[in-house]
Design an enzyme around this catalytic site. Structure first.
Site, PDB file in Angstrom:
ATOM      1  N   TYR A 215      44.226   1.701  21.694  1.00  0.00           N
ATOM      2  CA  TYR A 215      45.593   1.735  21.160  1.00  0.00           C
ATOM      3  C   TYR A 215      46.342   0.509  21.706  1.00  0.00           C
ATOM      4  CZ  TYR A 215      44.197   6.684  20.836  1.00  0.00           C
ATOM      5  OH  TYR A 215      43.518   7.856  20.610  1.00  0.00           O
TER       6      TYR A 215
ATOM      7  N   GLN B 274      57.820  -1.937  23.690  1.00  0.00           N
ATOM      8  CA  GLN B 274      58.658  -1.092  24.529  1.00  0.00           C
ATOM      9  C   GLN B 274      60.132  -1.440  24.324  1.00  0.00           C
ATOM     10  OE1 GLN B 274      57.795   1.426  26.559  1.00  0.00           O
ATOM     11  NE2 GLN B 274      55.602   1.252  26.188  1.00  0.00           N
TER      12      GLN B 274
ATOM     13  N   GLU C 225      42.955  -1.651  18.056  1.00  0.00           N
ATOM     14  CA  GLU C 225      44.231  -1.284  17.441  1.00  0.00           C
ATOM     15  C   GLU C 225      44.028  -1.122  15.937  1.00  0.00           C
ATOM     16  OE1 GLU C 225      47.650  -0.320  16.135  1.00  0.00           O
ATOM     17  OE2 GLU C 225      47.478  -0.528  18.315  1.00  0.00           O
TER      18      GLU C 225
ATOM     19  N   CYS D  72      53.700   8.365  27.176  1.00  0.00           N
ATOM     20  CA  CYS D  72      55.143   8.452  26.996  1.00  0.00           C
ATOM     21  C   CYS D  72      55.600   9.889  26.762  1.00  0.00           C
ATOM     22  CB  CYS D  72      55.609   7.565  25.844  1.00  0.00           C
ATOM     23  SG  CYS D  72      54.861   7.956  24.250  1.00  0.00           S
TER      24      CYS D  72
END
Length: 402
Positions: free
Chosen positions: A264, A232, A286, A358
């Site tokens: 993820y 982030q 992932e 997001c």
């Protein structure tokens, strides 16, 4: 860009905000998406694209009747005082007072839930949150620890112009944390330049430069990751999202012994949020090899956490198992999870799903697909982790529809 059919400049009354950081006006029955405007304003706008039958695109060139929420742009390089083609991109809300920025982002989220997600108005009213401010400067500056800049043929460095591949040379980066601004060169080699701040250090890296492994601290836990790996960008975001995920998980539905998932998962931030201090069994999935390797190391002290390197869709297809009592976390890319992954998660029948998003449109689309599969959103929180832009972060909890 198409020619404006003989029409160059238009006086427009700005009606509402649209996804993507542009506002909406109308001209003779046609929608005009206009940049650098605020709903309620009257602006003089220059048509830049009239190729479409249903809409045009335009740039504000002068504000005729300003909104009370218009403020001096936080970045002079992106200000409406500049010619549209010379405005730096990446700060499309920087001319709007922060509280109004958050209100506009909330409007976009509400619209997406109803129009894209097809959720009933009553459900949207019950869900749609205010977009919350996060720790940081009130004006949203100094809120990025990672910045990607571009280099033109003359070696000059800057962001692209909005909706363009034209490099705008700049001398300051007010949205970046100060150590990154101090690294900003006037000229560089290559096509791109990444500026990264982590753990008290800052560095600049071109495409061929060595990228170190860095450390990020969240609460009492340290995460190692590739310098340009996903993390982030807001300094407060990892802790904000850790807290938001923990708040979203219903402890009455969390079975520590179930086949809990973090999809993820990156380097394990949200898996640690779920498992840390609670001895919860969790598998983080992932596809990036380096990130998955770091997740394995970052979670090594949690005895019932494991990291799997795999594409999420392939992992779910291979598993094809029910997960009674499980909590499933997912934090997909900006494009969202998509129908295939939503179908697989829904079919596994976990106890609850926590979705970190997001992009409000991708979130709304996936929530709509979950609704079609018998799941409803029980809670939704939103955070202004990208101030002075149109982006936001949201955390939703879904449960089986009764």
């Amino acid at each position: 860009m198409g020619q404006a059919g003989g029409v160059t400049d238009l006086e427009l009354d700005v009606l509402r905000i649209a996804h993507g950081g542009v506002a909406v006006a109308e001209h003779r029955g046609r929608v005009v998406f206009v940049a650098d405007a605020i709903p309620g304003e009257r602006v003089l706008a220059r048509v830049t694209d009239d190729r479409h039958d249903r809409f045009w695109r335009a740039e504000t060139v002068r504000v005729l009747d300003p909104s009370p929420d218009r403020v001096p742009h936080v970045w002079a390089a992106a200000s409406v005082d500049r010619a549209p083609e010379q405005r730096a991109g990446g700060a499309e809300f920087g001319h709007i007072a922060p509280a109004r920025q958050r209100a506009l982002k909330g409007e976009v989220l509400r619209d997406a839930l109803g129009r894209i997600g097809r959720l009933p108005a009553s459900e949207v009213d019950a869900l749609a949150p205010e977009v919350a401010a996060v720790p940081g400067r009130p004006d949203g500056t100094r809120s990025r620890t990672r910045v990607r800049l571009h280099v033109d043929r003359g070696g000059r460095v800057g962001p692209y112009a909005a909706r363009s591949k034209r490099v705008i040379p700049v001398r300051d980066l007010p949205l970046a944390v100060e150590p990154l601004e101090r690294l900003l060169p006037e000229r560089a080699r290559g096509r791109e330049l990444d500026l990264v701040a982590a753990g008290g250090d800052a560095f600049a890296a071109g495409p061929r430069d060595r990228r170190p492994v860095i450390e990020e601290r969240v609460g009492d836990r340290t995460f190692r990751l590739e310098a340009l790996g996903f993390w982030q960008v807001h300094p407060a975001a990892p802790q904000v999202l850790t807290d938001a995920v923990r708040a979203a998980v219903d402890p009455a539905l969390l079975d520590p012994d179930a086949d809990n998932l973090d999809l993820y998962g990156g380097v394990g931030l949200l898996a640690a949020a779920l498992a840390g201090g609670r001895d919860v069994r969790v598998t983080t999935v992932e596809s990036d090899r380096a990130a998955s390797g770091h997740a394995r190391a970052n979670l090594a002290d949690l005895p019932r956490a494991r990291a799997v390197e795999a594409r999420v869709d392939a992992f779910l297809e291979a598993e094809r198992t029910r997960r009674p009592g499980a909590t499933v976390l997912l934090d997909p890319p900006r494009s969202g999870a998509g129908a295939e992954v939503v179908d697989a998660i829904a079919a596994s029948r976990p106890a609850q799903i926590v979705y970190v998003a997001c992009d409000p449109v991708a979130l709304a689309r996936d929530l709509g697909t979950f609704a079609d599969r018998g799941w409803r959103a029980a809670s939704l929180a939103a955070f202004d982790l990208f101030p002075n832009t149109h982006h936001l972060e949201a955390v939703a909890r879904l449960v089986p529809d009764a």
